[in-house]
Design a protein around this motif. Structure first.
Motif, mmCIF file in Angstrom:
data_model
loop_
_atom_site.group_PDB
_atom_site.id
_atom_site.type_symbol
_atom_site.label_atom_id
_atom_site.label_comp_id
_atom_site.label_asym_id
_atom_site.label_seq_id
_atom_site.Cartn_x
_atom_site.Cartn_y
_atom_site.Cartn_z
ATOM 1 N N VAL A 84 0.849 -1.193 0.000
ATOM 2 C CA VAL A 84 0.000 0.000 0.000
ATOM 3 C C VAL A 84 0.882 1.239 0.000
ATOM 4 N N ASN A 85 1.902 1.204 0.853
ATOM 5 C CA ASN A 85 2.788 2.349 0.952
ATOM 6 C C ASN A 85 3.558 2.589 -0.333
ATOM 7 N N GLN B 11 1.333 4.334 -2.623
ATOM 8 C CA GLN B 11 1.154 5.730 -2.242
ATOM 9 C C GLN B 11 2.342 6.580 -2.682
ATOM 10 N N GLN B 12 3.533 5.980 -2.606
ATOM 11 C CA GLN B 12 4.721 6.776 -2.850
ATOM 12 C C GLN B 12 5.237 6.696 -4.275
ATOM 13 N N ILE C 80 -10.954 -2.885 -4.267
ATOM 14 C CA ILE C 80 -11.191 -1.435 -4.275
ATOM 15 C C ILE C 80 -10.844 -0.820 -5.628
ATOM 16 N N GLY C 81 -10.410 -1.644 -6.567
ATOM 17 C CA GLY C 81 -10.266 -1.120 -7.919
ATOM 18 C C GLY C 81 -8.841 -0.961 -8.423
ATOM 19 N N VAL C 82 -7.884 -1.566 -7.728
ATOM 20 C CA VAL C 82 -6.525 -1.549 -8.261
ATOM 21 C C VAL C 82 -6.430 -2.651 -9.316
ATOM 22 N N GLN D 66 -4.383 6.228 -8.630
ATOM 23 C CA GLN D 66 -5.590 6.181 -7.803
ATOM 24 C C GLN D 66 -5.405 6.742 -6.405
ATOM 25 N N PHE D 67 -4.486 6.171 -5.635
ATOM 26 C CA PHE D 67 -4.292 6.780 -4.322
ATOM 27 C C PHE D 67 -2.837 7.135 -4.092
ATOM 28 N N ARG D 68 -2.220 7.569 -5.143
ATOM 29 C CA ARG D 68 -0.855 8.049 -5.054
ATOM 30 C C ARG D 68 -0.839 9.283 -4.165
ATOM 31 N N ARG D 69 0.096 9.257 -3.228
ATOM 32 C CA ARG D 69 0.247 10.408 -2.334
ATOM 33 C C ARG D 69 1.135 11.392 -3.079
ATOM 34 N N ASN E 269 -2.324 16.829 -3.729
ATOM 35 C CA ASN E 269 -3.098 16.980 -2.502
ATOM 36 C C ASN E 269 -2.596 18.113 -1.630
#
Ligand code: SF4
Ligand code: SF4
Ligand code: FES
Lengths: 143, 339, 327
Positions: free
Chosen positions: A53-54, A57-58, A96-98, A135-138, A142
């Motif tokens: 997950v991390n 994100q990164q 969740i859609g990955v 999708q949920f890239r940090r 943001n």
């Protein structure tokens, strides 16, 4: 997506098999795409699924967890636990859609330099097809 | 002061477009399942038919996460965020507007908080009188509280049959209304109806607390067994504080990715264990008993002591949304019994 | 049939024992359809205990929630039992805690309340809005009867029960020291229809679904705190060193939060539905949990919270676990 998009693949390789396998690929001068960023861990059993997950994100576009073949783990059973955890995390990420092609696991032994190359090539091809992970890239958007 | 103005309900969208032209407009909209104040855009569906939003409008001036500055690791300078735009918060309930006035006092305590006031000073609040208060509302328990109270508001808006009546409260509000061209002067009759609906709304409130003596009495109950009793079922979650329009605690953290970093602040909650956790590992509020005691004391004693006002406006959210039915009015009633 | 007389008498007997600290049960809340957890330490406090279709809370969470402060020098630690009233689903949390050794069997005294399904309070409040007066409810055949200020209202179970109750396969406590009344007949069966429906969609559609949900999350941590199976003293989500999930609230961190929460409950979640019930912004957390539950059952033939002798799912393996996706 532009032609020259180069995916960033984060790979967690166990010290005793897959890392050695990657090393073998290198020393035997096997050519494989340079998109892979290797993180050496002692065993796949050390890979906390939150690493994946991390990584996403990164900035990872695709992730790989690779270790010894079942039964060959240096610590006897680390990869069996890893397999269960990975299965669940993969299912969850997909749910969740990955894109499933972004979440990968492989068994590569120390003598399988050629297999390592195949795995990397497949991943790079898949990652090019799926495009950058957003999708949920940090990211700074943001901020 | 300018007289009451009216707006035909069917012209509401045009009116919103007018407001939105130069300013950021915050108004209640459905976000997923819940209604909350968020910036209005072209596609937004503004909803003005509600009791109150689950998430309070404090985020229009005090966002849940806010960047204070950004920086690059290894470089010495920082970059400040851009200044914020003028904003209008439309549809805010009178209790929530009063709440903003209350947290103003905190943010201007010793020095003005630049981030907060950058937004706050640029915000005009158009309130929506609360004609159907919820069952757990108790705003009339406070001086200047009430379903049509103008405290903190720049304009008070009231829904009538097919019009909205807008009454300016401050100069800022008057200025704002004079810039709009869809408004007409309201007739005396219309103003009377509105006043009547305000009075009726106040009658509809079912819950009340007489706060007399509580601020002075609370410190004496510090060791009372009461706190253990009322906090036994507390889960230690952040619902009551995050949903409270007057709760204003924040945490500041650095978030770094690669060489890019930012310092940001985000809502925090005194009901969380880490809130008071020291680096040494010591926690002066080690259990939910102390945390609950702090929540009540902060609102009903410390804040009164420092800023002369109770930091609770009676919106009823913490009662409505507490998953284990911890009811602040019930706690206060028990406090009163012990005084 | 629910017998409140018996419930209160039993509770009184239990709290009168020297080796019991208190009994945790339910009591009428302060308004409307709310019920609150009640901790009775003295026999006369047991009179407030109740049981009805409004008793939604899973009280097993309190077994691990209480902070463990260091015992002052010269004092003995309190080793008395905690007595706990459980419905079917709640009892599974007790079992799972035993499996994980989060609890010892001697540490708790379980009082079982066979249950015919508790309501979804949000649904009920929608159906009967603006009721301040404390209201009561009871089961009657396939109906739930609400006692409102203006008389009794019968509503069919389908209309007011949450999904977890409609599908419930374990309405009777799976572990207990004492059962308060006769067991009920189980009615539910699970086909994961809604999970499959979402699975059938494309990844983009699935993400569209979750993106909205995750972005509205406030990170109030209520879903974590209420969960009987979330009892780590130092939660990975609160840690600053390393920071797994930043504290800022945005889509990325919220997604990370929800993945971590759901994953940590894989093979441990006992489907009590508390997380979804408490969420103030109605995020369908049970969909995530049920998805993993389904995988756990289908792939590993494992059901958490049934057998106190079981090994935790992620602390065990079978050499022949499925691995069709491994390269
Ligand atoms: S209860 Fe809901 S809002 Fe709170 S952290 Fe959980 S999902 Fe987010
Ligand atoms: S994750 Fe939700 S349903 Fe599962 S045990 Fe925890 S609170 Fe109950
Ligand atoms: S050492 Fe290679 S998987 Fe365990």
């Amino acid at each position: 997506m532009s032609k020259d998009y180069e995916p960033n693949i984060v790979a967690f390789l166990c010290n005793w098999c897959s890392y050695a396998g990657a090393d073998l690929a290198g020393t035997s001068r096997v050519q494989y795409p340079p998109n892979i960023n290797i993180i050496r861990v002692m065993c796949t059993g050390r890979v906390n699924p939150l690493f994946l997950v991390n990584a996403f994100q990164q900035g990872a576009d695709s992730v790989l967890v690779s270790g010894c073949h079942p039964g060959d783990c240096h610590y006897m059973e680390g990869n069996f636990y890893a397999r269960r955890r990975f299965t669940l995390m993969k299912e969850l990420l997909e749910f969740i859609g990955v894109d499933p092609r972004r979440v990968n696991m492989s068994w590569v032994s120390a003598s399988e330099g050629g297999k390592f190359k195949d795995v990397v090539e497949k991943l790079v091809k898949d990652a090019k097809d799926t495009g950058p992970f957003e999708q949920f890239r940090r990211n700074k958007i943001n901020w | 002061m300018m007289e009451g103005m009216k707006l035909q309900k069917e012209k509401l969208n045009d009116f919103l477009d007018g407001l939105r032209k130069e300013k950021y407009l915050f108004a209640p909209q459905k976000e997923g399942e819940s209604l909350q104040f968020s910036p209005v855009s072209e596609e937004s569906q503004v909803e003005l038919d509600f009791q109150n939003t689950i998430i309070p409008p404090k985020n229009a001036v005090f966002p849940q996460t806010e960047t204070l500055f950004t920086y690059q690791i290894g470089k010495l300078d920082i970059e400040l965020p851009e200044e914020d735009r003028e904003r209008v918060v439309l549809g805010i309930r009178p209790c929530d507007a009063r709440a903003m006035e209350i947290i103003d006092r905190l943010f201007s305590w010793d020095e003005d908080d630049p981030y907060y006031f950058d937004k706050r000073n640029k915000a005009a609040l158009i309130g929506l009188a609360c004609l159907e208060p919820c069952i757990n509302c108790f705003c009339t328990s406070f001086e200047d509280g009430g379903p049509a109270s103008t405290a903190g508001l720049d304009v008070l808006m009231t829904a009538a049959e097919d019009i909205f009546i807008l009454q300016p409260v401050t100069e800022k509000g008057e200025q704002l209304l004079s810039e709009q061209d869809l408004l007409e002067t309201a007739s005396d009759d219309e103003m009377k109806t509105v006043e009547k609906s305000h009075a009726e709304a106040a009658e509809k409130l079912q819950r009340k607390i007489d706060t007399e003596g509580i601020p002075q009495g609370l410190p004496g109950l510090w060791e009372s067994p009461l706190w253990e009793k009322v906090s036994g079922s507390c889960l230690g979650c952040g619902i009551c504080t995050y949903l409270c329009p007057t709760c204003h605690c924040f945490d500041i953290q650095d978030e770094v990715e690669g060489f890019d970093g930012r310092r940001c602040r985000m809502w925090d909650s005194c009901m969380f264990g880490e809130y008071t956790l020291h680096a040494s590992g010591h926690n002066p509020r080690p259990t939910r008993r102390e945390r609950t005691r702090n929540r009540i004391n902060h609102k009903y004693a410390y804040f009164v002591d420092k800023f002369d006002v109770i930091a609770c406006v009676g919106c009823g959210r913490c009662i409505n949304y507490c998953p284990v039915n911890i009811d602040i009015l019930n706690i206060l009633a028990q406090v009163k019994e012990e005084l | 049939m629910v017998d409140l007389e018996k419930l209160r008498q039993t509770a009184k007997d239990i709290v009168s024992r020297d080796d019991v600290k208190h009994i945790i049960g339910w009591k009428q809340g302060t308004y409307g359809f709310r019920v609150e957890p009640h901790f009775a330490a003295e026999p006369d406090e047991a009179d407030a205990l109740t049981f009805s279709p409004l008793c939604t809370n899973n009280l097993a969470t309190y077994l691990t929630l209480a902070e463990k402060l260091p015992v002052p020098r010269g004092e003995e630690p309190d080793t008395r039992k905690v007595a706990l009233m459980v419905k079917g689903c709640d009892s599974r949390a007790v079992v799972q805690l035993l499996v994980e050794q989060g609890l010892t069997r001697e540490g708790v005294y379980v009082v079982g309340c066979p249950c015919s399904g508790v309501v979804d309070v949000k649904k009920v409040e929608k159906m009967f809005p603006d009721i301040l007066e404390p209201a009561q409810a009871y089961w009657k055949n396939d109906q739930i009867v609400f006692q409102l200020p203006d008389g009794e209202k019968e509503v069919s179970r389908e209309e007011v029960l949450p999904q977890k109750c409609l599908l419930c396969r374990y309405p009777n406590p799976v572990i207990y020291d004492e059962l308060l009344w006769d067991e009920v007949k189980a009615w539910g069966s699970e086909d994961y229809e809604d999970v499959k429906e979402l699975e059938a969609k494309s990844p983009e559609e699935r993400w569209d679904f979750w993106k909205d949900k995750f972005s509205s999350c406030l990170r109030c941590y209520s879903c974590r705190n209420v969960c009987p199976m979330c009892y780590c003293e130092d939660c990975v989500l609160d840690r600053l060193n390393p920071t797994w999930t930043f504290r800022s609230v945005n889509l990325s961190e919220n997604t990370s939060y929800h993945l971590a929460r759901a994953f940590h409950l894989a093979g441990r979640c006992i489907e009590c539905g508390e997380c979804e019930r408490v969420c103030p912004v109605d995020i369908p957390l049970m969909k995530l949990n049920r998805k993993l539950y389904k995988e756990v059952v289908e792939r590993f033939d494992y059901e958490p919270g049934i057998d106190p002798e079981a090994t935790p799912l992620q602390a065990s393996y079978r050499p022949d676990d499925e691995e069709d996706f491994i390269l």
